[in-house]
Design a protein around this motif. Structure first.
Motif, PDB file in Angstrom:
ATOM      1  N   ILE A 144       0.834  -1.206   0.000  1.00 46.78           N
ATOM      2  CA  ILE A 144       0.000   0.000   0.000  1.00 46.78           C
ATOM      3  C   ILE A 144       0.871   1.260   0.000  1.00 46.78           C
ATOM      4  CG2 ILE A 144      -1.852   1.254   1.162  1.00 46.78           C
ATOM      5  CD1 ILE A 144      -2.673  -1.508   0.166  1.00 46.78           C
ATOM      6  N   LEU A 145       1.934   1.250   0.799  1.00 50.38           N
ATOM      7  CA  LEU A 145       2.892   2.366   0.859  1.00 50.38           C
ATOM      8  C   LEU A 145       4.296   1.837   0.636  1.00 50.38           C
ATOM      9  CD1 LEU A 145       1.518   4.289   3.992  1.00 50.38           C
ATOM     10  CD2 LEU A 145       1.290   4.993   1.603  1.00 50.38           C
ATOM     11  N   LYS A 146       5.103   2.618  -0.103  1.00 51.18           N
ATOM     12  CA  LYS A 146       6.440   2.167  -0.469  1.00 51.18           C
ATOM     13  C   LYS A 146       7.471   3.245  -0.139  1.00 51.18           C
ATOM     14  CE  LYS A 146       4.019   0.278  -4.477  1.00 51.18           C
ATOM     15  NZ  LYS A 146       3.839   0.410  -5.938  1.00 51.18           N
ATOM     16  N   ASN A 147       8.182   3.064   0.953  1.00 50.88           N
ATOM     17  CA  ASN A 147       9.300   3.941   1.323  1.00 50.88           C
ATOM     18  C   ASN A 147       8.932   5.432   1.287  1.00 50.88           C
ATOM     19  OD1 ASN A 147      11.274   1.861   1.734  1.00 50.88           O
ATOM     20  ND2 ASN A 147      11.337   1.606  -0.487  1.00 50.88           N
ATOM     21  N   VAL A 148       7.844   5.764   1.968  1.00 53.23           N
ATOM     22  CA  VAL A 148       7.401   7.158   2.030  1.00 53.23           C
ATOM     23  C   VAL A 148       8.182   7.910   3.105  1.00 53.23           C
ATOM     24  CG1 VAL A 148       5.465   8.683   2.577  1.00 53.23           C
ATOM     25  CG2 VAL A 148       5.089   6.639   1.176  1.00 53.23           C
ATOM     26  N   VAL A 201       2.102  14.873  -2.650  1.00 51.29           N
ATOM     27  CA  VAL A 201       1.320  14.060  -3.588  1.00 51.29           C
ATOM     28  C   VAL A 201       1.721  12.596  -3.424  1.00 51.29           C
ATOM     29  CG1 VAL A 201       0.684  13.674  -5.991  1.00 51.29           C
ATOM     30  CG2 VAL A 201       1.225  16.002  -5.210  1.00 51.29           C
ATOM     31  N   ILE A 202       0.714  11.767  -3.094  1.00 52.50           N
ATOM     32  CA  ILE A 202       0.937  10.325  -2.950  1.00 52.50           C
ATOM     33  C   ILE A 202       0.206   9.604  -4.084  1.00 52.50           C
ATOM     34  CG2 ILE A 202       0.560   8.280  -1.510  1.00 52.50           C
ATOM     35  CD1 ILE A 202       2.550  10.072  -0.240  1.00 52.50           C
ATOM     36  N   ALA A 203       0.932   8.804  -4.852  1.00 50.93           N
ATOM     37  CA  ALA A 203       0.334   8.035  -5.951  1.00 50.93           C
ATOM     38  C   ALA A 203       0.965   6.651  -5.976  1.00 50.93           C
ATOM     39  CB  ALA A 203       0.563   8.747  -7.286  1.00 50.93           C
ATOM     40  N   ASP A 204       0.127   5.636  -6.089  1.00 53.84           N
ATOM     41  CA  ASP A 204       0.615   4.249  -6.108  1.00 53.84           C
ATOM     42  C   ASP A 204       1.522   3.949  -4.924  1.00 53.84           C
ATOM     43  OD1 ASP A 204      -0.734   3.696  -8.515  1.00 53.84           O
ATOM     44  OD2 ASP A 204       0.915   4.557  -9.675  1.00 53.84           O
ATOM     45  N   GLY A 205       1.175   4.532  -3.778  1.00 59.75           N
ATOM     46  CA  GLY A 205       1.901   4.235  -2.550  1.00 59.75           C
ATOM     47  C   GLY A 205       3.226   4.939  -2.378  1.00 59.75           C
ATOM     48  N   GLU A 206       3.550   5.844  -3.299  1.00 60.82           N
ATOM     49  CA  GLU A 206       4.838   6.529  -3.239  1.00 60.82           C
ATOM     50  C   GLU A 206       4.661   8.044  -3.266  1.00 60.82           C
ATOM     51  OE1 GLU A 206       8.079   3.955  -5.446  1.00 60.82           O
ATOM     52  OE2 GLU A 206       6.336   4.214  -6.769  1.00 60.82           O
ATOM     53  N   VAL A 207       5.697   8.748  -2.820  1.00 61.23           N
ATOM     54  CA  VAL A 207       5.688  10.205  -2.908  1.00 61.23           C
ATOM     55  C   VAL A 207       5.984  10.585  -4.352  1.00 61.23           C
ATOM     56  CG1 VAL A 207       6.769  12.356  -2.154  1.00 61.23           C
ATOM     57  CG2 VAL A 207       6.437  10.493  -0.513  1.00 61.23           C
ATOM     58  N   ALA A 208       4.967  11.138  -5.033  1.00 62.27           N
ATOM     59  CA  ALA A 208       5.140  11.534  -6.432  1.00 62.27           C
ATOM     60  C   ALA A 208       5.663  12.955  -6.549  1.00 62.27           C
ATOM     61  CB  ALA A 208       3.807  11.416  -7.175  1.00 62.27           C
ATOM     62  N   ASP A 209       5.339  13.777  -5.539  1.00 61.53           N
ATOM     63  CA  ASP A 209       5.795  15.173  -5.562  1.00 61.53           C
ATOM     64  C   ASP A 209       5.587  15.761  -4.179  1.00 61.53           C
ATOM     65  OD1 ASP A 209       6.939  17.371  -6.718  1.00 61.53           O
ATOM     66  OD2 ASP A 209       5.353  17.701  -8.205  1.00 61.53           O
ATOM     67  N   GLN A 210       6.393  16.722  -3.817  1.00 63.77           N
ATOM     68  CA  GLN A 210       6.203  17.426  -2.552  1.00 63.77           C
ATOM     69  C   GLN A 210       6.930  18.751  -2.598  1.00 63.77           C
ATOM     70  OE1 GLN A 210       8.173  15.671   0.960  1.00 63.77           O
ATOM     71  NE2 GLN A 210       9.304  14.313  -0.414  1.00 63.77           N
ATOM     72  N   GLY A 211       6.385  19.718  -1.875  1.00 62.84           N
ATOM     73  CA  GLY A 211       7.001  21.034  -1.836  1.00 62.84           C
ATOM     74  C   GLY A 211       6.003  22.104  -1.465  1.00 62.84           C
ATOM     75  N   GLY A 252      -3.742  13.164  -4.035  1.00 61.42           N
ATOM     76  CA  GLY A 252      -3.332  12.134  -4.984  1.00 61.42           C
ATOM     77  C   GLY A 252      -4.512  11.273  -5.382  1.00 61.42           C
ATOM     78  N   PRO A 253      -4.313  10.347  -6.313  1.00 58.73           N
ATOM     79  CA  PRO A 253      -5.409   9.500  -6.801  1.00 58.73           C
ATOM     80  C   PRO A 253      -6.023   8.656  -5.693  1.00 58.73           C
ATOM     81  CG  PRO A 253      -3.452   9.294  -8.189  1.00 58.73           C
ATOM     82  CD  PRO A 253      -3.035  10.032  -6.962  1.00 58.73           C
ATOM     83  N   ASN A 254      -7.292   8.304  -5.867  1.00 59.67           N
ATOM     84  CA  ASN A 254      -7.946   7.393  -4.927  1.00 59.67           C
ATOM     85  C   ASN A 254      -7.210   6.057  -4.911  1.00 59.67           C
ATOM     86  OD1 ASN A 254     -10.024   9.152  -4.180  1.00 59.67           O
ATOM     87  ND2 ASN A 254     -11.290   8.548  -5.925  1.00 59.67           N
ATOM     88  N   GLY A 255      -7.094   5.478  -3.724  1.00 60.64           N
ATOM     89  CA  GLY A 255      -6.414   4.197  -3.593  1.00 60.64           C
ATOM     90  C   GLY A 255      -4.907   4.294  -3.588  1.00 60.64           C
ATOM     91  N   GLY A 256      -4.384   5.527  -3.514  1.00 55.43           N
ATOM     92  CA  GLY A 256      -2.938   5.717  -3.552  1.00 55.43           C
ATOM     93  C   GLY A 256      -2.242   5.510  -2.229  1.00 55.43           C
ATOM     94  N   GLY A 257      -3.010   5.423  -1.132  1.00 51.87           N
ATOM     95  CA  GLY A 257      -2.412   5.188   0.184  1.00 51.87           C
ATOM     96  C   GLY A 257      -2.492   6.367   1.129  1.00 51.87           C
ATOM     97  N   VAL A 317       0.625  12.830 -12.586  1.00 50.62           N
ATOM     98  CA  VAL A 317       0.642  11.605 -11.802  1.00 50.62           C
ATOM     99  C   VAL A 317      -0.458  10.679 -12.302  1.00 50.62           C
ATOM    100  CG1 VAL A 317       0.454  10.608  -9.512  1.00 50.62           C
ATOM    101  CG2 VAL A 317       1.482  12.872  -9.797  1.00 50.62           C
ATOM    102  N   SER A 318      -0.076   9.541 -12.822  1.00 51.04           N
ATOM    103  CA  SER A 318      -0.989   8.513 -13.314  1.00 51.04           C
ATOM    104  C   SER A 318      -1.880   9.007 -14.446  1.00 51.04           C
ATOM    105  CB  SER A 318      -1.869   7.989 -12.164  1.00 51.04           C
ATOM    106  OG  SER A 318      -1.055   7.430 -11.171  1.00 51.04           O
ATOM    107  N   GLY A 319      -1.540  10.164 -15.042  1.00 51.47           N
ATOM    108  CA  GLY A 319      -2.266  10.652 -16.202  1.00 51.47           C
ATOM    109  C   GLY A 319      -3.725  10.973 -15.958  1.00 51.47           C
ATOM    110  N   CYS A 320      -4.070  11.399 -14.742  1.00 53.87           N
ATOM    111  CA  CYS A 320      -5.474  11.712 -14.480  1.00 53.87           C
ATOM    112  C   CYS A 320      -5.601  12.892 -13.543  1.00 53.87           C
ATOM    113  CB  CYS A 320      -6.189  10.503 -13.862  1.00 53.87           C
ATOM    114  SG  CYS A 320      -5.555  10.073 -12.230  1.00 53.87           S
ATOM    115  N   LYS A 321      -6.742  13.534 -13.600  1.00 52.99           N
ATOM    116  CA  LYS A 321      -7.013  14.622 -12.654  1.00 52.99           C
ATOM    117  C   LYS A 321      -7.540  14.009 -11.374  1.00 52.99           C
ATOM    118  CE  LYS A 321      -9.026  18.348 -14.059  1.00 52.99           C
ATOM    119  NZ  LYS A 321      -9.953  19.292 -14.733  1.00 52.99           N
ATOM    120  N   TYR A 322      -6.934  14.335 -10.233  1.00 56.87           N
ATOM    121  CA  TYR A 322      -7.428  13.778  -8.990  1.00 56.87           C
ATOM    122  C   TYR A 322      -7.766  14.851  -7.977  1.00 56.87           C
ATOM    123  CZ  TYR A 322      -2.377  14.241  -8.333  1.00 56.87           C
ATOM    124  OH  TYR A 322      -1.101  14.699  -8.323  1.00 56.87           O
TER     125      TYR A 322
END
Length: 246
Positions: free
Chosen positions: A21-25, A209-219, A39-44, A235-240
């Motif tokens: 569910i989460l990967k090295n956040v 921003v959390i997507a697919d269990g990882e930090v996709a962006d932060q700041g 972030g996207p639904n189900g991203g953690g 992130v994941s090519g969608c508006k969330y």
């Protein structure tokens, strides 16, 4: 530095296999900052909030609060240390009045006048609510606002809200922004909100921003928000994110 997560991972067993569910956040929640996790639904995101509160324990990684390792500390211990958590679906308590709930949250005697002040800050007419039971007679929006009032009453160093806009009406949502701004000004603690709402994102100091269990962006908000508001998210090519209306 107030709250730091280091390499947090979380796995669950799903049909005889491990699901990550989460990967090295890793991230730092700075003192006296308003941070929004999106972030996207189900991203953690909600799982991460529960790990911070101590409701869930990470599979690996560490959590530090004011320099102390609290990874193994229980939700009760963390609450006593100064970490509050507001559920996405608040709990109802049969036989417990709103005043009782506020007193339980603060952990000491709260006068009716003080309770009225906390309720008024979330837009509830205190005399109509203070002696009501926290049960099925209250709407989801009312329960949500009462729970936010309990977090305000506690005034802890870290306040975590999991999608506070869920299940509340438009008037409540418009005032929710003001509630967070007041908390930020008065409490001088850190506020962490899980949300998709653009208007909440616009109030943030920091965005994670959390997507697919990882930090996709932060700041800082001014660095991260423009890309979230583009037609297609990176992130994941969608508006969330969502507009401020509910």
């Amino acid at each position: 530095m107030m709250l730091e997560l280091k390499n947090i991972s979380f796995q669950v067993s799903d049909d005889s296999r491990e699901k990550e569910i989460l990967k090295n956040v890793s991230f730092v929640l700075q003192e006296n900052r308003f941070t929004v996790i999106t972030g996207p639904n189900g991203g953690g995101k909600s799982t991460l909030a529960k790990i911070i509160a101590g409701i869930e324990k990470p599979t690996s990684g560490q959590i530090f609060f004011n320099g102390e390792d609290i990874t193994e500390r229980s939700v009760t211990e963390r609450a006593k240390m100064g970490i509050s958590y507001a559920f996405q679906q608040p709990v109802r308590f049969k036989g417990v009045t709103v005043l009782d709930l506020l007193r339980l949250a603060v952990g000491k005697k709260v006068s009716a006048a003080d309770a009225c002040q906390y309720l008024s800050e979330v837009g509830l007419c205190a005399k109509d609510y203070i002696n009501r039971e926290v049960n099925a007679s209250l709407s989801g929006g009312e329960i949500k606002r009462i729970e936010i009032a309990t977090v305000i009453a506690r005034g802890t160093m870290v306040s975590v809200f999991d999608e506070p806009e869920a299940g509340i009406d438009l008037w409540s949502f418009q005032n929710l922004i003001r509630v967070f701004e007041k908390m930020h000004d008065k409490m001088h603690g850190s506020i962490l909100v899980i949300s998709h709402q653009e208007r909440i994102l616009r109030t943030a100091d920091e965005i994670l921003v959390i997507a697919d269990g990882e930090v996709a962006d932060q700041g800082a908000r001014e660095e991260i928000l423009p890309s979230l508001l583009s037609t297609e998210s990176s992130v994941s090519g969608c508006k969330y994110w969502q507009k401020g209306e509910v």
